[in-house]
Design a protein around this motif. Structure first.
Motif, PDB file in Angstrom:
ATOM      1  N   ALA A 133      -3.958 -10.925  -2.340  1.00  0.00           N
ATOM      2  CA  ALA A 133      -3.725 -10.144  -1.153  1.00  0.00           C
ATOM      3  C   ALA A 133      -3.084 -11.141  -0.152  1.00  0.00           C
ATOM      4  O   ALA A 133      -3.345 -12.306  -0.008  1.00  0.00           O
ATOM      5  N   PRO A 136       0.684  -8.709   5.632  1.00  0.00           N
ATOM      6  CA  PRO A 136       1.876  -8.139   5.589  1.00  0.00           C
ATOM      7  C   PRO A 136       2.964  -8.780   6.233  1.00  0.00           C
ATOM      8  O   PRO A 136       4.249  -8.309   5.851  1.00  0.00           O
ATOM      9  N   GLN A 142       5.375 -12.374  -0.593  1.00  0.00           N
ATOM     10  CA  GLN A 142       5.735 -10.914  -1.206  1.00  0.00           C
ATOM     11  C   GLN A 142       6.787 -11.353  -2.368  1.00  0.00           C
ATOM     12  O   GLN A 142       6.670 -10.909  -3.499  1.00  0.00           O
ATOM     13  N   GLU A 152       3.362  -4.702  -6.448  1.00  0.00           N
ATOM     14  CA  GLU A 152       2.598  -4.294  -5.077  1.00  0.00           C
ATOM     15  C   GLU A 152       1.803  -3.012  -5.247  1.00  0.00           C
ATOM     16  O   GLU A 152       2.238  -1.953  -5.456  1.00  0.00           O
ATOM     17  N   GLU A 153       0.614  -2.822  -4.904  1.00  0.00           N
ATOM     18  CA  GLU A 153      -0.412  -1.695  -4.922  1.00  0.00           C
ATOM     19  C   GLU A 153      -0.594  -1.168  -3.768  1.00  0.00           C
ATOM     20  O   GLU A 153      -0.581   0.113  -4.033  1.00  0.00           O
ATOM     21  N   GLY A 154      -0.643  -1.792  -2.719  1.00  0.00           N
ATOM     22  CA  GLY A 154      -0.898  -1.062  -1.505  1.00  0.00           C
ATOM     23  C   GLY A 154      -1.489  -1.860  -0.577  1.00  0.00           C
ATOM     24  O   GLY A 154      -1.690  -3.258  -0.393  1.00  0.00           O
ATOM     25  N   ARG A 155      -1.860  -1.110   0.678  1.00  0.00           N
ATOM     26  CA  ARG A 155      -2.227  -1.753   1.895  1.00  0.00           C
ATOM     27  C   ARG A 155      -3.761  -1.531   1.903  1.00  0.00           C
ATOM     28  O   ARG A 155      -4.237  -0.472   1.915  1.00  0.00           O
ATOM     29  N   ARG A 157      -6.421  -1.562   4.970  1.00  0.00           N
ATOM     30  CA  ARG A 157      -6.485  -1.666   6.310  1.00  0.00           C
ATOM     31  C   ARG A 157      -7.581  -2.519   6.917  1.00  0.00           C
ATOM     32  O   ARG A 157      -8.668  -2.253   6.207  1.00  0.00           O
ATOM     33  N   ASP A 168      -4.513  -6.104   8.197  1.00  0.00           N
ATOM     34  CA  ASP A 168      -4.348  -5.772   7.204  1.00  0.00           C
ATOM     35  C   ASP A 168      -4.145  -6.645   5.844  1.00  0.00           C
ATOM     36  O   ASP A 168      -3.476  -7.678   6.245  1.00  0.00           O
ATOM     37  N   SER A 169      -4.204  -6.112   4.670  1.00  0.00           N
ATOM     38  CA  SER A 169      -3.738  -7.104   3.602  1.00  0.00           C
ATOM     39  C   SER A 169      -2.895  -6.223   2.777  1.00  0.00           C
ATOM     40  O   SER A 169      -3.191  -5.027   2.663  1.00  0.00           O
ATOM     41  N   ILE A 170      -1.990  -6.864   2.067  1.00  0.00           N
ATOM     42  CA  ILE A 170      -1.106  -6.163   1.086  1.00  0.00           C
ATOM     43  C   ILE A 170      -1.554  -6.546  -0.511  1.00  0.00           C
ATOM     44  O   ILE A 170      -1.438  -7.742  -0.497  1.00  0.00           O
ATOM     45  N   HIS A 172      -1.417  -7.206  -4.297  1.00  0.00           N
ATOM     46  CA  HIS A 172      -0.392  -7.741  -5.528  1.00  0.00           C
ATOM     47  C   HIS A 172      -1.215  -7.625  -6.765  1.00  0.00           C
ATOM     48  O   HIS A 172      -2.469  -8.203  -6.739  1.00  0.00           O
TER      49      HIS A 172
END
Length: 186
Positions: A133, A136, A142, A152-155, A157, A168-170, A172
């Motif tokens: 993670a 952002p 990234q 990349e799977e998603g965010r 919150r 938030d975390s993004i 992967h």
């Protein structure tokens, strides 16, 4: 203690030692290097404690934590760190975290570091899924993860409480058969 030794194109990975405190403090103690992490810069004593804990964990059975020094292959100088934590409830899955000295950013070392830790997890530990993670705002992380073959799977919150509040975390991830197949094509 079991000993991890991995060599890549630009970097190597090995177990951390007490002699690595100053080198790892150059990462964990640097405000730029910790800007996207959920903690303030660490003191040398805190880094020493992290190394001590990692060395104890290296003897655990089963071993779930790997804190590895990223080194220059020709002289073993520590320039980064890679952490892999195998999930207790899902021993086929692990989370990674990475760091490099800020004066070495922008040279592709982050991508090599991601590839090394993924290769170690998939080939030597036989993991199925590895994820990480990032903040952002951490675009270099990234790019390193995407170029290294992660998706990349998603965010998530308000995932992490930082010294300045929730962020938030993004997320992967890489899956072993997909990633290993991709690496064979390179």
């Amino acid at each position: 203690m079991r000993c991890v030794q991995v060599t890549g194109a630009q970097l190597g990975l090995r177990e951390v030692t007490p002699a690595d405190v100053a080198a790892l403090h150059a990462i964990y103690g640097d405000p730029a290097a910790t800007e996207h992490l959920p903690f303030n810069p660490r003191t040398p004593d805190e880094v020493s404690s992290m190394i001590d804990e990692a060395r104890k964990e290296a003897d655990a059975e089963p071993r779930r934590l790997y804190l590895l020094a990223a080194t220059e292959p020709h002289d073993d100088r520590v320039i980064g760190v890679a952490r892999l934590h195998i999930e207790a409830d899902h021993p086929h899955s692990a989370e990674i975290g990475l760091g490099l000295r800020p004066d070495l950013w922008g040279r592709g070392l982050g991508t090599d570091l991601v590839r090394l830790i993924l290769g170690f997890g998939f080939r030597q530990l036989r993991l199925h899924r590895i994820w990480g993670a990032r903040s952002p705002a951490n675009v270099p992380a990234q790019l390193a993860m995407l170029v290294a073959g992660m998706v990349e799977e998603g965010r998530v919150r308000h995932h992490v409480l930082t010294p300045t509040g929730y962020r938030d975390s993004i997320v992967h991830s890489a899956i072993s058969d997909e990633w290993l197949g991709e690496q064979g094509q390179r």
